[in-house]
Design a protein around this motif. Structure first.
Motif, PDB file in Angstrom:
ATOM      1  N   UNK A 104     -46.182 -23.025  10.759  1.00 36.60           N
ATOM      2  CA  UNK A 104     -46.110 -21.781  11.536  1.00 36.60           C
ATOM      3  C   UNK A 104     -46.066 -22.067  13.034  1.00 36.60           C
ATOM      4  N   UNK A 105     -46.854 -23.040  13.480  1.00 37.91           N
ATOM      5  CA  UNK A 105     -46.879 -23.359  14.917  1.00 37.91           C
ATOM      6  C   UNK A 105     -45.472 -23.709  15.412  1.00 37.91           C
ATOM      7  N   UNK A 106     -44.755 -24.500  14.608  1.00 39.90           N
ATOM      8  CA  UNK A 106     -43.409 -24.900  15.022  1.00 39.90           C
ATOM      9  C   UNK A 106     -42.441 -23.731  15.049  1.00 39.90           C
ATOM     10  N   UNK A 108     -43.314 -20.640  16.001  1.00 38.11           N
ATOM     11  CA  UNK A 108     -43.742 -19.634  16.981  1.00 38.11           C
ATOM     12  C   UNK A 108     -42.645 -19.416  18.028  1.00 38.11           C
ATOM     13  N   UNK A 111     -41.125 -21.883  21.295  1.00 37.85           N
ATOM     14  CA  UNK A 111     -41.497 -23.285  21.075  1.00 37.85           C
ATOM     15  C   UNK A 111     -40.352 -24.223  21.454  1.00 37.85           C
ATOM     16  N   UNK A 181     -41.521 -12.750  16.228  1.00 35.43           N
ATOM     17  CA  UNK A 181     -42.852 -13.171  15.828  1.00 35.43           C
ATOM     18  C   UNK A 181     -43.299 -12.513  14.515  1.00 35.43           C
TER      19      UNK A 181
END
Lengths: 458, 96
Positions: A104-106, A108, A111, A181
């Motif tokens: 998920x972080x990648x 966001x 990014x 998002x």
């Protein structure tokens, strides 16, 4: 990957090699413990390398790791060996959750990572999510908190298929757009939902297969996270787990003579109450501990077939004591372990090892089946489906084709059981009604202790 | 990316070769041991703590916590199991 090897790069290669060596060593009885230590050292090295990266937040990391280590370590030290499968499922779920979050972080917004990284990150989210929720459901089933029977409802496979397609479409959108998002929570929920749907329809008897498969998933999820982050050590370690988990899954399926798709999609054991193979009725012949003692006392060759019932009754230590009496009496004793006995691959071996039973006394079904006629007494302790002769004889039985331990061909079979309920697969067992079968009802630990007591008093 | 995919493909063959013909006695420790390895995402989580942003921070901490539980719990429980296997006398001269 640019030219030249940096010091951290060299350490990372060392870590990968150590994972390989560790896994290799774990495949042999004599070196398994060393293998686990090597693998843990590889992990430590990989963590050290990661800490050398610029900008990592040491304060946050040390606090979080401390809390996580306390939770994981405490659970691992305190768990009873019988509850091991549940705990491994929970640990596996947390691994899946970690890959889900990293993926998920990648994804966001802002990014600014490459398209290929976004694609692999979305794969980490989906597979990690399935491994996470699937493991939680498996935990629920293994610990009896969720109905162990397959939960099947109309159009379930269709709904599953639509959910998978929806997840892929949403993943496609979130890969393509790096500002949407709101797609990420939708993707996460869909992945978790697919994991739940997939595992609730699988019966408790198939849990050894499912746990191995979910283990494989969490490895694959980690490998995809590694592709997204361009981290070779993540890719190597994750892929090793993924591949070895698949091999183990395959071995489990072979032991049940079923295909993986049959395990995953058939809703096995859900329809049994309404017929198939459940017609046998008739008289069962009960036996008491004293008569069991007399049988065993006169026997020259005894096999003991443990199953999950032995684990539930915590009877492994009493069983060990009985075996010691038998050996002292000059009887030949072997423990025959079916590959899928228990709730995870190799579960019975762990319990018997805990009780201190010698490795040499353990046998596999193929070792004893050919000479079953020479066995005087087969003592079945809390095993059911793995000794069901219908798997060999009754084409209508849902178990048909599964290799079994053919205890019905021994001179006498003594079955220890709490009641006449069906096994984990929910299938009736004609073994209980055979002429050479005696049923020793009651708590397995108490019954075994009573029989052992007769020997001691002798 | 090509090199990374090559690493993935080769590792998967290695994994399959390494696990071929494992005695069933070792299935449980092998599974819980490889389960601990799948916590390797801890590496990604550590690196992710350097990423700016509220959501990134929350997710990084969540990933780090979950991965640490997986890694530490997995190795400890595997070690406990293997301790029991080797608890009594091993076969005489069983070392390869």
């Amino acid at each position: 990957m640019s030219d030249g090897v940096t010091p951290t790069g060299a350490l990372e290669i060392a870590s990968c090699v150590m994972f390989l060596v560790g896994l290799k060593l774990m495949g042999k009885q004599a070196t398994a413990k060393l293998g686990n230590v090597v693998s843990a050292a590889a992990m430590l090295l990989a963590v050290v390398v990661a800490l050398l990266a610029t900008g990592v937040d040491f304060a946050v990391i040390s606090v979080t790791v401390l809390i996580g280590a306390l939770i994981g370590g405490f659970a691992a030290v305190r768990v009873k060996m019988t509850a091991m499968p549940e705990l491994v499922a929970l640990f596996n779920g947390s691994g899946g959750l970690a890959s889900l979050a990293v993926g998920l972080i990648e994804l966001l917004p802002d990014r600014e990572v490459a398209l290929t990284s976004r694609i692999t990150a979305s794969a980490a989210v989906i597979i990690g999510g399935i491994a996470f929720s699937g493991s939680i459901i498996a935990f629920g089933k293994l610990s009896g908190k969720i109905n162990t029977k397959p939960i099947v409802f109309p159009f379930q496979l269709t709904i599953s298929a639509i959910s998978v397609i929806a997840a892929l479409v949403i993943a496609g959108f979130s890969v393509a757009s790096d500002s949407a998002f709101w797609l990420l929570p939708v993707l996460t929920v869909l992945a978790i939902w697919v994991g739940v749907l997939s595992v609730i329809r699988i019966g408790g008897g198939d849990m050894p297969v499912v746990v191995s498969l979910l283990n494989s998933y969490s490895g694959v999820a980690a490998a995809f996270a590694g592709l997204a982050l361009h981290s070779p050590v993540l890719i190597v370690a994750g892929t090793l787990v993924g591949a070895s988990g698949l091999m183990l899954t395959n071995a489990m399926c072979k032991a049940m003579n079923r295909s993986i798709s049959n395990v995953l999609f058939a809703g096995f054991g859900s329809a049994v109450d309404s017929g198939t193979g459940a017609q046998q009725t008739g008289e069962v012949k009960p036996i008491n501990p004293q008569d069991t003692y007399a049988l065993l006392e006169a026997a020259r060759s005894v096999i003991i077939v443990p199953g999950y019932g032995m684990a539930v009754a915590q009877a492994q230590h009493a069983v060990k004591e009985l075996a010691a009496h038998l050996i002292e009496n000059g009887t030949n004793v072997n423990f025959v372990i079916h590959p899928v006995a228990g709730r995870m691959p190799g579960h019975m071996n762990v319990l018997l090892a805990e009780a201190g039973i010698e490795y040499e006394q353990l046998a596999e079904p193929d070792d004893v089946n050919p000479t079953m006629e020479t066995i005087d007494v087969a003592l079945v302790i809390g095993a059911n489906d793995v000794v069901n002769p219908d798997a060999r004889d009754e084409q209508s039985s849902p178990l048909y084709g599964m290799p079994i331990i053919e205890v019905d061909r021994a001179s006498t079979v003594v079955v220890l059981k709490r009641s006449m309920s069906t096994g984990f697969a929910g299938v009736q067992n004609s073994l209980f009604f055979r002429n050479n079968t005696r049923m020793l009802f009651g708590d397995a630990q108490k019954s075994i202790a009573e029989v052992a007591g007769e020997f001691a008093a002798d | 990316m090509t090199m990374l995919i090559l690493v993935l493909v080769l590792s998967s063959f290695l994994g399959i070769e390494l696990i071929r013909r494992i005695p069933s006695q070792l299935h449980t420790p092998l599974m819980s041991g490889s389960n601990a390895i799948s916590g390797i995402t801890i590496v990604g989580a550590i690196v992710a703590t350097s990423i700016e942003g509220q959501w990134a921070s929350v997710l990084a901490v969540l990933a780090l916590l979950a991965a640490t539980i997986n890694v530490v719990g997995g190795y400890v429980v595997t070690n406990r199991m293997l301790d029991m296997f080797g608890g009594k006398k091993q076969r005489q001269g069983g070392k390869p």
